[in-house]
Scaffold this motif. Structure first.
Motif, PDB file in Angstrom:
ATOM      1  N   THR A 175       0.859  -1.178   0.000  1.00 24.34           N
ATOM      2  CA  THR A 175       0.000   0.000   0.000  1.00 24.34           C
ATOM      3  C   THR A 175       0.898   1.231   0.000  1.00 24.34           C
ATOM      4  O   THR A 175       1.881   1.302   0.732  1.00 24.34           O
ATOM      5  CB  THR A 175      -0.926   0.038   1.236  1.00 24.34           C
ATOM      6  N   VAL A 176       0.599   2.168  -0.872  1.00 19.75           N
ATOM      7  CA  VAL A 176       1.256   3.478  -0.991  1.00 19.75           C
ATOM      8  C   VAL A 176       2.782   3.337  -0.883  1.00 19.75           C
ATOM      9  O   VAL A 176       3.401   2.717  -1.729  1.00 19.75           O
ATOM     10  CB  VAL A 176       0.674   4.492   0.009  1.00 19.75           C
ATOM     11  N   THR A 177       3.420   3.907   0.153  1.00 17.46           N
ATOM     12  CA  THR A 177       4.883   3.903   0.229  1.00 17.46           C
ATOM     13  C   THR A 177       5.460   2.514   0.470  1.00 17.46           C
ATOM     14  O   THR A 177       6.673   2.326   0.369  1.00 17.46           O
ATOM     15  CB  THR A 177       5.384   4.862   1.328  1.00 17.46           C
ATOM     16  N   GLY A 178       4.614   1.536   0.749  1.00 17.11           N
ATOM     17  CA  GLY A 178       5.086   0.169   0.939  1.00 17.11           C
ATOM     18  C   GLY A 178       5.671  -0.444  -0.322  1.00 17.11           C
ATOM     19  O   GLY A 178       6.318  -1.495  -0.267  1.00 17.11           O
ATOM     20  N   VAL A 179       5.466   0.199  -1.456  1.00 17.88           N
ATOM     21  CA  VAL A 179       6.013  -0.320  -2.715  1.00 17.88           C
ATOM     22  C   VAL A 179       7.517  -0.099  -2.824  1.00 17.88           C
ATOM     23  O   VAL A 179       8.194  -0.715  -3.666  1.00 17.88           O
ATOM     24  CB  VAL A 179       5.289   0.340  -3.918  1.00 17.88           C
ATOM     25  N   VAL A 180       8.063   0.758  -1.984  1.00 16.98           N
ATOM     26  CA  VAL A 180       9.467   1.177  -2.095  1.00 16.98           C
ATOM     27  C   VAL A 180      10.457   0.005  -2.177  1.00 16.98           C
ATOM     28  O   VAL A 180      11.293  -0.041  -3.090  1.00 16.98           O
ATOM     29  CB  VAL A 180       9.824   2.140  -0.949  1.00 16.98           C
ATOM     30  N   PRO A 181      10.451  -0.953  -1.239  1.00 21.91           N
ATOM     31  CA  PRO A 181      11.450  -2.021  -1.339  1.00 21.91           C
ATOM     32  C   PRO A 181      11.327  -2.837  -2.618  1.00 21.91           C
ATOM     33  O   PRO A 181      12.331  -3.334  -3.138  1.00 21.91           O
ATOM     34  CB  PRO A 181      11.197  -2.885  -0.097  1.00 21.91           C
ATOM     35  N   TYR A 182      10.116  -2.959  -3.155  1.00 18.18           N
ATOM     36  CA  TYR A 182       9.925  -3.723  -4.389  1.00 18.18           C
ATOM     37  C   TYR A 182      10.535  -2.993  -5.586  1.00 18.18           C
ATOM     38  O   TYR A 182      11.086  -3.620  -6.486  1.00 18.18           O
ATOM     39  CB  TYR A 182       8.438  -3.971  -4.644  1.00 18.18           C
ATOM     40  N   VAL A 183      10.421  -1.678  -5.587  1.00 22.13           N
ATOM     41  CA  VAL A 183      11.024  -0.893  -6.669  1.00 22.13           C
ATOM     42  C   VAL A 183      12.528  -1.126  -6.693  1.00 22.13           C
ATOM     43  O   VAL A 183      13.133  -1.357  -7.747  1.00 22.13           O
ATOM     44  CB  VAL A 183      10.700   0.602  -6.499  1.00 22.13           C
ATOM     45  N   SER A 184      13.148  -1.108  -5.525  1.00 21.19           N
ATOM     46  CA  SER A 184      14.578  -1.349  -5.431  1.00 21.19           C
ATOM     47  C   SER A 184      14.937  -2.748  -5.921  1.00 21.19           C
ATOM     48  O   SER A 184      15.909  -2.938  -6.681  1.00 21.19           O
ATOM     49  CB  SER A 184      15.044  -1.164  -3.980  1.00 21.19           C
ATOM     50  N   GLY A 244      -8.980   1.313 -13.910  1.00 18.25           N
ATOM     51  CA  GLY A 244      -8.304   0.091 -13.508  1.00 18.25           C
ATOM     52  C   GLY A 244      -9.065  -0.649 -12.426  1.00 18.25           C
ATOM     53  O   GLY A 244     -10.225  -0.322 -12.116  1.00 18.25           O
ATOM     54  N   PRO A 245      -8.444  -1.649 -11.808  1.00 12.79           N
ATOM     55  CA  PRO A 245      -9.077  -2.416 -10.736  1.00 12.79           C
ATOM     56  C   PRO A 245      -9.467  -1.535  -9.559  1.00 12.79           C
ATOM     57  O   PRO A 245      -8.840  -0.502  -9.302  1.00 12.79           O
ATOM     58  CB  PRO A 245      -7.993  -3.422 -10.329  1.00 12.79           C
ATOM     59  N   VAL A 246     -10.510  -1.939  -8.841  1.00  6.08           N
ATOM     60  CA  VAL A 246     -10.960  -1.209  -7.664  1.00  6.08           C
ATOM     61  C   VAL A 246     -11.056  -2.184  -6.486  1.00  6.08           C
ATOM     62  O   VAL A 246     -11.214  -3.385  -6.658  1.00  6.08           O
ATOM     63  CB  VAL A 246     -12.316  -0.512  -7.901  1.00  6.08           C
ATOM     64  N   GLY A 247     -10.960  -1.618  -5.283  1.00  9.81           N
ATOM     65  CA  GLY A 247     -10.999  -2.415  -4.065  1.00  9.81           C
ATOM     66  C   GLY A 247      -9.653  -2.440  -3.384  1.00  9.81           C
ATOM     67  O   GLY A 247      -8.619  -2.139  -3.991  1.00  9.81           O
ATOM     68  N   ARG A 248      -9.659  -2.765  -2.103  1.00  8.78           N
ATOM     69  CA  ARG A 248      -8.403  -2.866  -1.366  1.00  8.78           C
ATOM     70  C   ARG A 248      -7.556  -3.979  -1.970  1.00  8.78           C
ATOM     71  O   ARG A 248      -8.071  -5.030  -2.360  1.00  8.78           O
ATOM     72  CB  ARG A 248      -8.667  -3.125   0.119  1.00  8.78           C
ATOM     73  N   ILE A 249      -6.261  -3.745  -2.037  1.00  9.20           N
ATOM     74  CA  ILE A 249      -5.387  -4.650  -2.773  1.00  9.20           C
ATOM     75  C   ILE A 249      -5.413  -6.060  -2.193  1.00  9.20           C
ATOM     76  O   ILE A 249      -5.296  -7.049  -2.933  1.00  9.20           O
ATOM     77  CB  ILE A 249      -3.943  -4.082  -2.819  1.00  9.20           C
TER      78      ILE A 249
END
Length: 266
Positions: free
Chosen positions: A128-137, A206-211
């Motif tokens: 969720t939101v900033t939680g994507v950071v480690p995956y980007v790296s 795009g898709p809707v709803g909590r991930i």
């Protein structure tokens, strides 16, 4: 969960505290009123593994932040959400007021165990939101290593799932979508908004709803083998708890990073 305590081997000053280096803010970009990205240029060499975090500070106020940049990149990239003081934010409001040319302090070592599990080749990454950071790296470093033909990259697949209330909070969606188009066998990307009727989501198709509520549907569609898959969870603790409740009884392997629950969040 990451720890902010000093680890063995850190350089100490005479007062017993770690000897801190500094970094200069060389670039910043604001995406919403509270979400922004900073690029830091360290004054000394700083090494880390994709998925780890750095502890930075201003005037003695320090907090850890996961690193979005890959180790091969020259700058340290941080995706930060400003937490208001009334909600416990201390450093993020200060960083939000910083500008290009300002300095921050840096602890000498990266920390964290939320890194790529090398024993599997299928990586389902939920954020969720900033939680994507480690995956980007992780994704950036993987593609860099694969292009360099290091021999460590054969067969890995990444399924990145990113949830937010509003579509302007994704920040890295353009990059991840482009990478999924350029490397469709290696990377799949799904983003979903949880408030589709909000004005900020006008035009979203795009898709809707909590991930976490569409996670099982995506797993069925992608069909990664359970024995060769780790599901990574990073971001809102509610998302993590719900996803674990769905996945663990089905036999999925889970790795979690609840950085929102670190002491002294903001």
């Amino acid at each position: 969960m990451p720890s902010e305590q000093d680890g063995p081997g850190e350089v100490k000053s005479r007062s017993g505290h770690p000897k801190l280096s500094r970094a200069t803010i060389v670039r910043r970009k604001d995406f919403t009123g509270d979400l922004f990205v900073l690029w830091l240029e360290p004054e000394s060499q700083f090494s880390f593994e994709p998925g780890q975090y750095i502890t930075i500070g201003v005037d003695g106020v320090e907090r850890p932040y996961s690193i979005a940049s890959a180790p091969y990149e020259p700058l340290i990239e941080l995706f930060i959400e400003r937490v208001p003081p009334e909600q416990g934010g201390t450093l993020t409001p200060i960083l939000h007021a910083r500008r290009v040319g300002d300095l921050v302090t840096m602890r000498p070592r990266a920390k964290g165990r939320f890194t790529l599990r090398a024993n599997v080749t299928h990586h389902v990454m939920v954020a969720t939101v900033t939680g994507v950071v480690p995956y980007v790296s992780m994704v950036r470093q993987y593609l860099h290593d694969r292009a360099a033909d290091t021999g460590r990259c054969a067969g890995h697949r990444f399924f990145v799932m990113h949830g937010a209330s509003h579509c302007d909070e994704f920040v890295y969606d353009s990059e991840l979508r482009r990478l999924s188009e350029e490397h469709p066998h290696a990377i799949q990307y799904v983003s979903s908004v949880s408030r589709p009727s909000a004005a900020r989501n006008a035009g979203w198709n795009g898709p809707v709803g909590r991930i976490n509520t569409i996670l099982e549907e995506c797993l069925i569609r992608w069909s990664p083998p359970k024995e060769d898959t780790v599901v990574y969870l990073c971001g809102n603790p509610g998302m993590i708890d719900d996803a674990k409740a769905r996945l663990l009884p089905l036999g999925w392997s889970v790795a979690e990073e609840q950085y929102w629950q670190r002491p002294k969040r903001g």
